[in-house]
Design a protein around this motif. Structure first.
Motif, short mmCIF file in Angstrom:
data_model
loop_
_atom_site.label_atom_id
_atom_site.label_comp_id
_atom_site.label_asym_id
_atom_site.label_seq_id
_atom_site.Cartn_x
_atom_site.Cartn_y
_atom_site.Cartn_z
N ALA A 92 0.12 -36.52 6.25
CA ALA A 92 0.67 -36.47 7.60
C ALA A 92 -0.46 -36.73 8.60
CB ALA A 92 1.29 -35.10 7.86
N PRO A 93 -0.14 -37.28 9.76
CA PRO A 93 -1.19 -37.57 10.73
C PRO A 93 -1.88 -36.31 11.25
CG PRO A 93 0.84 -38.70 11.32
CD PRO A 93 1.18 -37.76 10.22
N ALA A 94 -1.14 -35.21 11.36
CA ALA A 94 -1.75 -33.98 11.89
C ALA A 94 -0.98 -32.79 11.35
CB ALA A 94 -1.70 -33.98 13.41
N CYS A 95 -1.61 -31.62 11.41
CA CYS A 95 -0.91 -30.43 10.93
C CYS A 95 0.03 -29.90 12.02
CB CYS A 95 -1.90 -29.35 10.52
SG CYS A 95 -2.88 -28.73 11.90
N GLY A 96 0.95 -29.07 11.61
CA GLY A 96 1.94 -28.56 12.56
C GLY A 96 1.61 -27.20 13.13
N TYR A 97 0.60 -26.51 12.55
CA TYR A 97 0.30 -25.15 13.00
C TYR A 97 -0.87 -25.15 13.97
CZ TYR A 97 2.92 -24.52 8.72
OH TYR A 97 3.88 -24.62 7.75
#
Ligand code: AMP
Length: 940
Positions: free
Chosen positions: A917-922
């Protein structure tokens, strides 16, 4: 009021059986609850006569009475000079006759003779049968009022009326237009179709012209087939009528005042149009078949059935410039490109009616139904930023999609053209074996488009004589269709026989037409007698050809001029009440203009636009929230809080400034980016910008980026100076709002095809935008634009930096440092620079220098060498990025960094670990990752 509504209702009503039931049902619903029906219907029912003769809140008339009342109104409304019939039986029949007329207008196309092969299986529409309406053979001899049917007198014998209806609505043309709500448009179409029973009365010369078109279409394909057997040419055969149709459209357009026509089409029939309509020399085409190519463009070229072409075409109304757009194999994506090109030409001509420039898009039957981009362009067609005065959309409906059966497998709609109904475009289905009907429909379509400035569709129902291409064997998958096609005479033969039979032409004339055309092909010269050398296109591209990105250009501007501009664009009239947050931004802009505050991003960017406009150049910006800016920074369009009027300070720069359009776009990326690509390839003079709401939404426009922006110059020699602003930056907003997928753009970079920049200060964005216009090179500019940086306290610039500076491709260390103590140099781009700077200052790190790469491609080797001259002793170089290792610039640009650092030095990576994924969600994890990459870059 009452009369008006009644009249409107009558005008738009259609008293077919189904609709009476509908009215009844609606009336029932209204009686239950007047609010349950629409305002229009409520108004009609409110005004009905009531059982007691008085109007009441809820009328009480019996259903039968209501129906009778409607009928009597209908009769009165359609009553012309004829005496009203009084016999109740005749009255009732008269209503039926009117219903039958309307049934033909609504549904005649469903029983029209559209399929040249006769393979369509369509159920008989019972409403088209007089018996369905209770009309008997005795009635056939009786005279009836013909209502608004625009043929013959006020009355007609029923037998003649039925014949006239069948000829108009169930012949070679299937006119679908009763879905249009505007009564004037419907009446206009009826007036064009009904008086002549759906065909024009062509004289000998017009008929000969039509046959010449078919002769050329067929002659060309046969010639190519014989000369280059098995070579792919995507033959038009079966749809030959496209050639006379296109010629008819050009003639009609020219007569009406059209000066330019831009055409978009996929490969089927393209070679044929190139030679027989646009006037490309057959010898050039044959050379291409033989594998030769001209090296004029210096690029790698494209296959012949993707090539564009430009020429002028003489019509009785004057010459018309024709431009066939280059296009890739990706079906339908060229349509918004064509629209953008047309809009640019209209804007340049100052024509806001669309009359002077006409788009024609030619679609495949499977593609128009299957490809979402078609919906997007229909949706754009009437919007402020994208309208072009309507387009002519032609479907070459050969009833098969490569090998896929149309109705069962490619769509869920009755016709492939049903999508056009979303904008209430009239749709003319026409049998391609009847070229006079085709020519007639072409004329009606042009006139409709010019009269109503709306899209119109011609569905040319034809067939495909060969396979998808000439090496293909179609009978493997379409056995019955191809058995039929084999025996089916060609459109030219059918029409020639008809003209011979009616004694318009002699058999010898027809034969010599065939021979003359073949001789002309042998000669290799242009076969279009209306062809004229190009004089009409209004832009000279020569100043932009063969220019490079690093050419010097006049970047400096007097401080006085800048201050003056700054004052102008921060002024808002007192009576234009701003929303409080916007007012604060404009108050700050006044302070910036007065030199009391350093400039922020929004102000410097706006100053760039103002200076370009002052130079009398055009600025066009579209994007989903461009007027305001996704992140509340631009505010180029100011909305009055009292009356919602808009004020654009950028329109007030000078009296003779360049035009500015900043528009919020339709919610699409693919069609909007393609449109802007088309605009910028037709308008080199100004600044054209597409802005993504968030950078990664450009994903939805990947075809435009791959097939046009990055490769259009190399394939087709078409320059394009479009700027893309793509918000990018890791701020903990999750996988979808962080990355503009920088790596994808860098991966497409080669041959200096485009520029990829990551400006980090207001002065840099100002210079970058100006450079894109002032410097004569026209190549796409891809910008990783900021989000939080828009308001970062360190991301500020002075007016002096704007006045005397220039765009810095690389920015050297800004803090005073003892260079000899530096043992690590960190390269970076964008927001992460400020985080590195702040941390380094906070932690008093003195041995690390920060170098910002503001232009990642083309890589600025010279600028970098100058900056690195002072770090020749350093062995430790780091590329620091926020993106995961498999993304961002690391893999695509590290060869440039390696080539820049001193021999023997090492280059390492500081950034996030590789990630799917391009970036984490947290947010917590994001902060932890960010801190760790900063620390690792600074050796903390
Ligand atoms: P058009 O008006 O599109 O038919 O273009 C007319 C001529 O202008 C072409 O034949 C090209 O020589 C030139 N031209 C048009 N657009 C471009 C472009 N984007 N880049 C370079 N040359 C162009």
């Amino acid at each position: 009021m009452h009369q008006g509504i009644m009249k409107a209702w009558l005008d738009s009503s259609h008293l077919s059986g189904a609709n009476s039931t509908y009215v009844e049902e609606m009336y029932e619903a209204y009686q239950e609850d007047p609010q349950s029906v629409s305002d229009d219907w409520r108004a009609v029912f409110d005004n009905l006569p009531h059982a007691n003769g008085a109007t009441a809140d809820v009328p009480e008339a019996a259903h039968s009475k209501v129906r009778e009342y409607f009928r009597s109104l209908a009769l009165e409304g359609r009553h012309k000079s004829a005496t009203r019939m009084t016999d109740p039986d005749v009255d009732a029949k008269q209503v039926k006759v009117l219903q039958m007329i309307n049934a033909h207008r609504f549904r005649g196309h469903q029983n029209a003779n559209l399929d040249p092969l006769g393979l369509w299986k369509r159920e008989a529409v019972s409403e088209l049968d007089p018996a369905f309406h209770g009309l008997t053979s005795e009635d056939m001899e009786r005279e009836f009022n013909t209502g608004s049917f625009a043929h013959g007198g006020d009355t007609m014998q029923l037998r003649d009326l039925v014949k006239a209806l069948k000829a108009t609505y169930c012949g070679s043309i299937g006119a679908e237009y009763m879905h249009i709500t505007d009564t004037e448009e419907k009446r206009w179409i009826q007036q064009r179709l009904e008086p002549s029973l759906g065909r024009a009365n062509y004289d000998k010369s017009a008929k000969t012209r039509i046959l010449e078109g078919l002769n050329a279409a067929e002659g060309m394909e046969k010639y190519l087939g014989a000369k280059f057997p098995g070579a792919k040419r995507f033959s038009l055969e079966g749809g030959d009528a496209l050639v006379p149709m296109m010629r008819e459209i050009i003639y009609r357009g020219g007569e009406a005042g059209t000066k330019e026509i831009v055409v978009g089409m996929a490969h089927r029939g393209r070679l044929n149009l190139l030679v027989n309509v646009l006037g490309k020399k057959p010898s050039e085409l044959f050379d291409e078949f033989a594998g030769k190519h001209s090296d004029v463009l210096n690029g790698s070229g494209d296959v012949k059935y993707h090539q564009g072409f430009s020429s002028d075409f003489e019509t009785p109304g004057g010459n018309v410039h024709l431009a066939l757009a280059f296009n890739p194999s990706h079906l339908e994506i060229v349509n918004p490109v064509v629209m953008g090109s047309v809009r640019a030409r209209l804007d340049r001509r100052g024509c806001d009616t669309g009359l002077q420039v006409m788009p024609i898009t030619i679609h495949g039957d499977s593609a128009i139904a299957g490809q979402g981009i078609v919906q997007e362009t229909f949706n754009m067609s009437q919007t402020r930023a994208f309208k072009v005065g309507g387009s002519i959309r032609i479907v070459v409906n050969n009833q098969v999609g490569f090998t896929t059966n149309l109705t069962e497998d490619t769509r869920s709609t009755e016709y492939c053209t049903d999508i056009a109904k979303m904008v209430q475009a009239p749709i003319f289905h026409v049998n391609a074996d009847d070229p006079e009907a085709v020519a007639f429909v072409a004329q009606v379509a042009v006139d409709y488009r010019n009269a109503f400035k709306r899209d119109v569709v011609i569905d040319l129902v034809c067939y495909r004589r060969h396979g998808h291409n000439e090496a293909d064997e179609p009978s493997a998958t379409q056995p019955l269709m191809y058995a039929k096609i084999k025996k089916h005479p060609t459109p030219r033969k059918i029409y020639a026989d008809r003209l011979i039979e009616e004694s318009t032409l002699g058999a010898d004339e027809v034969t010599s037409m065939i021979n003359d055309y073949r001789d002309a092909l042998d000669q290799g010269d242009c076969v279009v007698k209306e062809w004229r050398p190009m004089t009409l296109h209004s832009v000279d591209w020569t100043p932009y050809i063969n220019r490079e990105w690093d050419e010097d250009y006049p970047a400096a501007m007097s401080l006085e001029r800048l201050e003056n501009l700054a004052q102008k664009i921060s002024y808002v009239p007192e009576n234009h009440k701003l929303q409080s947050r916007v007012a604060k931004i404009y108050k700050d802009r006044v302070s910036m203009a007065n030199g009391e505050k350093l400039l922020d991003w929004g102000f410097a960017e706006t100053l760039a636009y103002a200076s370009i406009l002052e130079d009398k150049k055009r600025v066009r910006i579209t994007g989903q929230d461009s007027g305001r800016g996704t992140f509340f920074h631009r505010h180029a369009v100011l909305h009055n809080q009292n009356d919602a009027t808009a004020y654009l300070p950028l329109r007030q720069v000078t009296d003779d400034q360049g035009p500015i359009d900043i528009s919020d776009s339709v919610l699409s990326e693919a069609s909007v980016l393609a449109f802007e690509y088309g605009y910028a390839t037709a308008e080199p003079g100004g600044l054209t910008i597409w802005e993504a709401q968030f950078g990664d939404f450009a994903n939805c426009a990947q075809v435009v980026i791959d097939q046009f922006l990055s490769s259009g110059e190399q394939k087709w020699g078409r320059l394009c100076g479009l700027t893309m602003l793509l918000p990018h930056g890791y701020e903990g907003q999750g996988p979808e709002h962080s990355s503009a997928r920088l790596e994808r753009f860098l991966q497409l970079c080669a041959n200096h095809n485009m520029q990829v920049c990551v400006p980090s200060t207001p002065a840099q964005v100002y210079h970058m935008l100006r450079r894109q216009v002032v410097r004569p090179m026209r190549r796409p500019l891809v910008v990783m634009s900021p989000k939080s940086l828009l308001r970062h306290p360190l991301a500020v610039s002075s007016l002096e930096e704007l006045a005397s500076g220039t765009f810095q491709n690389v920015i050297a260390e800004i803090d005073e440092q003892d260079t000899s103590k530096v043992d690590r140099v960190v390269f970076c781009s964008g927001k992460v620079y400020f985080e590195l700077l702040e941390k380094r200052r906070k932690e008093n790190v003195t041995n690390v220098a920060l170098v910002r790469v503001e232009q990642l491609y083309p890589f600025p080797h010279e600028d970098m060498d100058k900056i690195l001259a002072q770090y020749q002793h350093v062995k430790d170089f780091v590329w620091c990025q926020e993106e995961p290792q498999n993304q961002g610039a690391w893999y695509c640009s590290q060869h440039h960094f390696w080539s820049a650092i001193p021999a023997g030095a090492q280059l390492t990576y500081a950034g996030r670990e590789a990630s799917a994924a391009p970036a984490c969600g947290y947010p917590g994890l994001h902060a932890q990752q960010q801190e760790s990459l900063i620390n690792s870059a600074l050796k903390l």
